[in-house]
Design an enzyme around this catalytic site. Structure first.
Site, PDB file in Angstrom:
ATOM      1  N   ASP A  18       0.829  -1.210   0.000  1.00  0.00           N
ATOM      2  CA  ASP A  18       0.000   0.000   0.000  1.00  0.00           C
ATOM      3  C   ASP A  18       0.864   1.260   0.000  1.00  0.00           C
ATOM      4  O   ASP A  18       2.001   1.251   0.485  1.00  0.00           O
ATOM      5  CB  ASP A  18      -0.909  -0.027   1.244  1.00  0.00           C
ATOM      6  CG  ASP A  18      -2.071   0.933   1.108  1.00  0.00           C
ATOM      7  OD1 ASP A  18      -2.322   1.430  -0.007  1.00  0.00           O
ATOM      8  OD2 ASP A  18      -2.730   1.203   2.134  1.00  0.00           O
ATOM      9  N   HIS A  35       3.084   3.502  -8.803  1.00  0.00           N
ATOM     10  CA  HIS A  35       2.934   2.072  -9.100  1.00  0.00           C
ATOM     11  C   HIS A  35       4.199   1.542  -9.778  1.00  0.00           C
ATOM     12  O   HIS A  35       4.632   0.422  -9.524  1.00  0.00           O
ATOM     13  CB  HIS A  35       1.701   1.841  -9.983  1.00  0.00           C
ATOM     14  CG  HIS A  35       0.415   2.227  -9.321  1.00  0.00           C
ATOM     15  ND1 HIS A  35       0.101   1.826  -8.046  1.00  0.00           N
ATOM     16  CD2 HIS A  35      -0.637   2.985  -9.744  1.00  0.00           C
ATOM     17  CE1 HIS A  35      -1.099   2.310  -7.716  1.00  0.00           C
ATOM     18  NE2 HIS A  35      -1.554   3.028  -8.729  1.00  0.00           N
ATOM     19  N   LEU A 129      11.063 -20.651  -5.108  1.00  0.00           N
ATOM     20  CA  LEU A 129      10.096 -19.721  -4.503  1.00  0.00           C
ATOM     21  C   LEU A 129       8.856 -19.666  -5.389  1.00  0.00           C
ATOM     22  O   LEU A 129       8.972 -19.598  -6.612  1.00  0.00           O
ATOM     23  CB  LEU A 129      10.733 -18.326  -4.404  1.00  0.00           C
ATOM     24  CG  LEU A 129       9.809 -17.147  -4.088  1.00  0.00           C
ATOM     25  CD1 LEU A 129       9.284 -17.244  -2.654  1.00  0.00           C
ATOM     26  CD2 LEU A 129      10.546 -15.809  -4.273  1.00  0.00           C
TER      27      LEU A 129
HETATM   28  C1  FPP Z   1      -1.727   0.297  -3.387  1.00  0.00           C
HETATM   29  O1  FPP Z   1      -1.294   1.632  -3.430  1.00  0.00           O
HETATM   30  C2  FPP Z   1      -1.201  -0.467  -4.499  1.00  0.00           C
HETATM   31  C3  FPP Z   1      -1.927  -0.938  -5.540  1.00  0.00           C
HETATM   32  C4  FPP Z   1      -3.380  -0.719  -5.698  1.00  0.00           C
HETATM   33  C5  FPP Z   1      -1.306  -1.681  -6.637  1.00  0.00           C
HETATM   34  C6  FPP Z   1      -0.101  -2.482  -6.310  1.00  0.00           C
HETATM   35  C7  FPP Z   1       0.753  -2.522  -7.505  1.00  0.00           C
HETATM   36  C8  FPP Z   1       2.095  -2.475  -7.502  1.00  0.00           C
HETATM   37  C9  FPP Z   1       2.924  -2.534  -6.318  1.00  0.00           C
HETATM   38  C10 FPP Z   1       2.857  -2.342  -8.765  1.00  0.00           C
HETATM   39  C11 FPP Z   1       2.705  -3.385  -9.740  1.00  0.00           C
HETATM   40  C12 FPP Z   1       2.796  -4.760  -9.215  1.00  0.00           C
HETATM   41  C13 FPP Z   1       3.174  -5.765  -9.980  1.00  0.00           C
HETATM   42  C14 FPP Z   1       3.105  -7.139  -9.472  1.00  0.00           C
HETATM   43  C15 FPP Z   1       3.683  -5.518 -11.314  1.00  0.00           C
HETATM   44  P1  FPP Z   1      -2.392   2.763  -3.551  1.00  0.00           P
HETATM   45  O2  FPP Z   1      -2.504   3.156  -4.976  1.00  0.00           O
HETATM   46  O3  FPP Z   1      -3.658   2.310  -2.913  1.00  0.00           O
HETATM   47  O4  FPP Z   1      -1.735   3.906  -2.718  1.00  0.00           O
HETATM   48  P2  FPP Z   1      -2.476   4.991  -1.829  1.00  0.00           P
HETATM   49  O5  FPP Z   1      -3.212   4.259  -0.750  1.00  0.00           O
HETATM   50  O6  FPP Z   1      -1.355   5.832  -1.300  1.00  0.00           O
HETATM   51  O7  FPP Z   1      -3.385   5.745  -2.742  1.00  0.00           O
END
Ligand code: FPP
Length: 238
Positions: A18, A35, A129
């Protein structure tokens, strides 16, 4: 703190990645830059797991609720996933990493499904893994799907309702072939489970850090593992 051998290493680590958006907003960047930076942390998390001999790593990459985000952000995340699979798929294979998914992946765009199928197939015999991407995943949806499947079997007379045990439920979840996570890591300081592995995390140790996911790098992962190794797990016993 590096990757020194630990007394006790979790078999399975699950991560709620997150804070990508906040990381980007704090830098005056578009959310998709967060991201992108988060994808680099994924690579480092995989390396930390390989270094410590962890067998399973589950990453909450896209939740059922994430479909409610603006279409532009969904598209950026799907594109990033596709690129990640195209570039990291080979790297996974070289490192003896197997890729799996949980979630309603049939809802993903075809281009993503194609790349996923390719990497899953290519890495299927790898043994060091297993990286499990939770995609279009929601725990309540998963439990609902499992319940429907069990009810259908009971209606067809293939399963006696009196014989339904905890194991029956577990066997019908997307995670049926994996052990429950021993350790949950959540970044960006939020104190909630967000519909992630509600059944499977019943006895997991939990670690929450204020760092946003793009700032959570290999050394942070190793530090979290060290904290886990000092925990005493009791499973309800004294
Ligand atoms: C939460 O941060 C994260 C996500 C909704 C997406 C997770 C994706 C990645 C880590 C990158 C891509 C992953 C792969 C496997 C290629 P948020 O957007 O909710 O952040 P915020 O709470 O600060 O708005």
């Amino acid at each position: 703190m590096g990757n020194a051998p630990l007394n006790s290493v979790p078999r399975h680590v699950a991560v709620i990645m997150d804070g990508n958006g906040r990381w980007a907003e704090g830098r005056g960047l578009p959310r998709k830059a967060g991201h992108r930076a988060g994808a680099e942390s994924v690579r480092e998390a995989v390396d930390a797991c390989l270094e410590q001999g962890i067998e399973f790593l589950t990453l909450y990459a896209f939740s059922s609720e994430n479909w409610n985000r603006p279409q532009k952000e969904i598209n950026a995340l799907m594109k990033l996933l596709e690129q990640f699979l195209k570039t990291k798929g080979k790297e996974f294979h070289k490192k003896n990493v197997r890729l799996k998914t949980i979630g309603r992946t049939h809802l993903l765009p075809e281009s993503c499904r194609k790349e996923l199928a390719k990497v899953i197939d290519e890495t299927s015999s790898n043994t060091k893994l297993t990286v499990i991407l939770a995609l279009s995943y929601g725990s309540r949806e998963e439990i609902t799907d499992a319940t429907r499947c069990i009810a259908e079997k009971a209606a067809r007379g293939e399963l006696d309702p009196d014989q339904i045990e905890k194991e029956t439920i577990a066997k019908h979840l997307d995670t049926s072939e994996f052990p429950d996570p021993d350790f949950l890591i959540r970044t960006s300081g939020e104190l909630r489970l967000s519909n992630f592995l509600l059944w499977q995390l019943s006895y997991s140790e939990i670690f929450i850090t204020e760092k946003n996911w793009p700032d959570f790098r290999k050394s942070d992962f190793h530090e979290a593992l060290e904290i886990y190794s000092r925990r005493r797990r009791r499973f309800g016993r004294v």
